[in-house]
Design an enzyme around this catalytic site. Structure first.
Site, PDB file in Angstrom:
ATOM      1  N   LYS A 156      24.774 -19.390 -93.532  1.00  0.00           N
ATOM      2  CA  LYS A 156      26.199 -19.231 -93.264  1.00  0.00           C
ATOM      3  C   LYS A 156      26.372 -18.692 -91.841  1.00  0.00           C
ATOM      4  O   LYS A 156      25.748 -17.692 -91.454  1.00  0.00           O
ATOM      5  CB  LYS A 156      26.829 -18.274 -94.275  1.00  0.00           C
ATOM      6  N   ASP A 180      26.218 -23.880 -92.141  1.00  0.00           N
ATOM      7  CA  ASP A 180      27.586 -24.062 -92.611  1.00  0.00           C
ATOM      8  C   ASP A 180      28.475 -23.039 -91.919  1.00  0.00           C
ATOM      9  O   ASP A 180      28.317 -21.831 -92.121  1.00  0.00           O
ATOM     10  CB  ASP A 180      27.644 -23.871 -94.130  1.00  0.00           C
ATOM     11  N   GLU A 207      27.337 -28.473 -91.905  1.00  0.00           N
ATOM     12  CA  GLU A 207      28.459 -28.539 -92.839  1.00  0.00           C
ATOM     13  C   GLU A 207      29.714 -27.896 -92.255  1.00  0.00           C
ATOM     14  O   GLU A 207      29.664 -26.774 -91.737  1.00  0.00           O
ATOM     15  CB  GLU A 207      28.078 -27.839 -94.152  1.00  0.00           C
ATOM     16  N   ASP A 232      33.410 -30.350 -96.000  1.00  0.00           N
ATOM     17  CA  ASP A 232      33.616 -29.576 -97.224  1.00  0.00           C
ATOM     18  C   ASP A 232      35.094 -29.258 -97.378  1.00  0.00           C
ATOM     19  O   ASP A 232      35.808 -29.879 -98.172  1.00  0.00           O
ATOM     20  CB  ASP A 232      32.774 -28.306 -97.205  1.00  0.00           C
ATOM     21  N   LYS A 254      33.114 -30.538-104.856  1.00  0.00           N
ATOM     22  CA  LYS A 254      33.113 -29.393-105.758  1.00  0.00           C
ATOM     23  C   LYS A 254      34.097 -29.688-106.881  1.00  0.00           C
ATOM     24  O   LYS A 254      35.247 -30.070-106.622  1.00  0.00           O
ATOM     25  CB  LYS A 254      33.509 -28.117-105.022  1.00  0.00           C
TER      26      LYS A 254
END
Length: 343
Positions: A156, A180, A207, A232, A254
């Site tokens: 992250k 990400d 991402e 995303d 998701k």
């Protein structure tokens, strides 16, 4: 069919920080739908960044309880009825969808992957998350610990020290790395990082580098980057796919943000038709929602489904891991069992 719902507070074993937030606990809403002597379960994770609050979810489920009808096998018809008569709350819709799918599997005595005609041996490897931290050494230590257990890591990012973080972790571990930013960068900054840091360090996947609505920036990064770019926050359901064509290499699906298993299957089909890769992802959710998503990983390229492992009080058991790869339960439906329930 009878629908019941309840809320549980899920505590994380350690804080999860991303570019826009810090999470130590979440309140998720759970659903049970009962018919023909069986009960199916579903889960809804509120998404403040999606504009879906826990009150929105509860209101939706109150309405859904009156609209289910009597046939659990008519899931598409049920969902169409909910879409027509209730304001859209995708997390709540996903919970209803999940519970219906679980219920049908239990009625017919078959696991979800068999109902979908999927090979349970073709699941994907889990990618474990390294939380953003102000201290680079802390992130490196977390990455080294995770790399001893898992075969792929996701870092992250979204801090002033992103370059140092990636370089230090890349030199400390010998597993594939993904990054990400959760929309925390501009296109120009991303291009610079790709050239100077991410590509030289061997990062394999990038991402959501830019804000969810910055499709021009996403396209710019996609056109420049030798690293595949996955959207995303920019993707929710099938209707949001078209604007992403030729602007990214793939999408992160998701269940809680797209509206459920059935919508995810449609979204997978649409993305494949235009040459996109598929990642199955999750919010902070229990083994219930993660098992549902993991059941679709034979149709995906990547599995970003680790946040149930961050929970201190997961009230379900379900999918397992073997050598870093998901092992789906052979029990009917989603194959999950309730292990605890808050009063």
């Amino acid at each position: 069919m009878r629908l019941d719902s309840w809320t549980e507070t899920l505590r994380l074993t350690q804080p999860l920080r991303i570019s826009r937030s810090l999470t130590t606990e979440v309140d998720n809403v759970f659903v049970s739908i009962t018919a023909e002597g069986h009960t199916g379960f579903g889960e809804a994770a509120p998404g403040p960044w999606r504009g879906e609050t826990i009150d929105d979810i509860r209101d939706y489920l109150d309405g859904a309880a009156l609209l289910l009808g009597t046939d659990p096998f008519a899931a598409r018809a049920v969902l169409a009825r909910l879409d027509a008569q209730l304001p859209m709350v995708r997390a709540a819709r996903s919970a209803v969808d999940m519970a219906l799918v679980d219920l049908v599997g239990k009625i017919v005595g078959q696991p979800l992957y068999r109902l979908l005609g999927l090979d349970a041996q073709q699941t994907r490897e889990l990618c474990f998350t390294v939380s953003l931290d102000n201290d680079v050494d802390t992130m490196v230590a977390a990455a080294v610990d995770a790399a001893a257990k898992y075969r792929v890591l996701k870092i992250k990012l979204g801090s002033p020290r992103d370059a140092d973080i990636v370089r230090e972790i890349a030199s400390a571990v010998d597993v594939p790395l993904r990054v990400d930013a959760n929309g925390g960068w501009t296109a120009e900054h991303t291009v610079h990082l790709v050239e100077e840091v991410l590509a030289p360090c061997g990062v394999t996947l990038l991402e959501q580098p830019v804000a969810a609505d910055d499709l021009a920036g996403l396209a710019q990064v996609h056109a420049y980057s030798p690293i595949p770019v996955i959207a995303d926050e920019s993707i929710t359901d099938l209707a949001s796919l078209r604007p992403l064509i030729d602007r990214c290499a793939g999408i992160d699906i998701k269940l809680t943000k797209c509206g459920g298993i059935i919508e995810a299957l449609d979204l997978i089909g649409g993305a494949r038709a235009v040459g996109m890769t598929i990642m199955m992802g999750c919010e902070v959710e229990t083994s219930l929602a993660v098992t549902a998503a993991a059941s679709l990983t034979p149709l995906a390229d990547y599995a970003d489904l680790d946040l149930h492992l961050w929970l201190d009080n997961d009230p379900f058991d379900g999918v397992l891991l073997e050598h870093g790869r998901f092992v789906l339960p052979a029990r009917p439906g989603l194959g999950c069992r309730v292990t605890s329930r808050q009063p």
